[in-house]
Design a protein around this motif. Structure first.
Motif, PDB file in Angstrom:
ATOM      1  N   GLU A  14       0.800  -1.228   0.000  1.00 23.78           N
ATOM      2  CA  GLU A  14       0.000   0.000   0.000  1.00 23.78           C
ATOM      3  C   GLU A  14       0.828   1.272   0.000  1.00 23.78           C
ATOM      4  O   GLU A  14       0.474   2.253  -0.634  1.00 23.78           O
ATOM      5  N   CYS A 123       4.761  -1.748  -7.747  1.00 24.45           N
ATOM      6  CA  CYS A 123       3.858  -2.677  -7.083  1.00 24.45           C
ATOM      7  C   CYS A 123       3.277  -2.104  -5.783  1.00 24.45           C
ATOM      8  O   CYS A 123       2.422  -2.723  -5.174  1.00 24.45           O
ATOM      9  N   PHE A 124       3.727  -0.931  -5.394  1.00 20.24           N
ATOM     10  CA  PHE A 124       3.069  -0.245  -4.271  1.00 20.24           C
ATOM     11  C   PHE A 124       2.109   0.802  -4.832  1.00 20.24           C
ATOM     12  O   PHE A 124       2.428   1.496  -5.799  1.00 20.24           O
ATOM     13  N   SER A 125       0.955   0.912  -4.219  1.00 26.97           N
ATOM     14  CA  SER A 125      -0.047   1.809  -4.791  1.00 26.97           C
ATOM     15  C   SER A 125       0.216   3.273  -4.440  1.00 26.97           C
ATOM     16  O   SER A 125      -0.299   4.167  -5.100  1.00 26.97           O
ATOM     17  N   VAL A 127       3.490   6.100  -3.097  1.00 24.23           N
ATOM     18  CA  VAL A 127       4.918   6.271  -2.816  1.00 24.23           C
ATOM     19  C   VAL A 127       5.136   7.619  -2.155  1.00 24.23           C
ATOM     20  O   VAL A 127       4.602   8.634  -2.605  1.00 24.23           O
TER      21      VAL A 127
END
Lengths: 130, 104
Positions: A14, A123-125, A127
């Protein structure tokens, strides 16, 4: 500690916190770590990427400054308590500073090659960069 | 999260001049092959023709903010490979990207 191949063990997450500043010289590193812990305390799945000067945060033997200023090592030690377990370090940033994965012993980290750094940001929604 | 796209496109914002800061190296290291880079504030110095070697290989994906170029008198000195956008273009780039990542 280990090296992942692309696509492997880069599960979606996340919030990725990118840490690019060294301990002591500014408050960026501490603030980034605090942001990560706040997000984790609210149940978010948080990852940390140490890159640029931020890789220096992982060196052992840090201490308070001459005037008692706090470093960041005490915050690193608290990460586990907040369930922040996905910690990555940029291999290129280590190499440029003459460091290897043996030098970054303060946290269990995964060393990432270039392609994996890119994949991590994807791949993280969310940053946040510090 | 269950809606992750592996080949998503990120917009990177750089506000440091490549002549005085090496942050641009970190940006390049973190950019995917589809990612875009927008130069803002002092970052627009990287749009100069003489700075082309710092940000090579980003043809079609390298942008600079018009307002910051104009305030510095650099509008006529940009590399042809840099796409100049105004603040509305900034917003459009932001909308088109999955995420924005700031470098400073």
């Amino acid at each position: 500690m280990g090296i992942v191949s692309p696509g492997e063990s880069l599960a979606p997450g996340e919030l990725l916190v990118i840490l690019r500043h060294a301990p002591h010289g500014s408050s960026w590193l501490r603030e980034g770590l605090e942001a990560a812990m706040v997000a984790a305390a609210f149940g978010r799945e948080v990852g940390l990427l140490f890159t640029g000067e931020g890789v220096l945060a992982l060196l052992e033997g840090q201490q308070a400054g001459a005037l008692g200023q706090k470093g960041s090592d005490n915050l690193l030690a608290a990460l586990e308590m907040y369930d922040v377990e996905r910690c990555y370090v940029d291999a290129a940033a280590l190499e440029r500073r003459g460091l290897s994965e043996n030098d970054v012993s303060l946290l269990p980290v995964t060393v990432l090659a270039h392609a994996d750094v890119v994949a991590l940001t994807q791949c993280f929604s969310r940053v946040l960069s510090f | 999260m269950d809606n992750v796209v592996n080949n998503c496109m990120n917009l990177h914002l750089l506000n440091r001049s490549p002549f005085s800061s090496r942050v641009y190296e970190d940006v390049l290291n973190a950019m995917g092959s589809e990612d875009q880079l927008l130069l803002i504030e002092d970052g627009v110095n990287g749009a100069l023709s003489s700075a082309g070697h710092y940000l090579a290989g980003l043809e079609g994906r390298l942008f600079a903010l018009r307002e910051d170029l104009e305030s510095r008198g650099l509008s006529g000195r940009c590399s042809e490979s840099v796409i100049v956008v105004d603040v509305d273009g900034f917003v459009a780039l932001t909308e088109a990207a999955d995420k924005t990542i700031s470098w400073f």
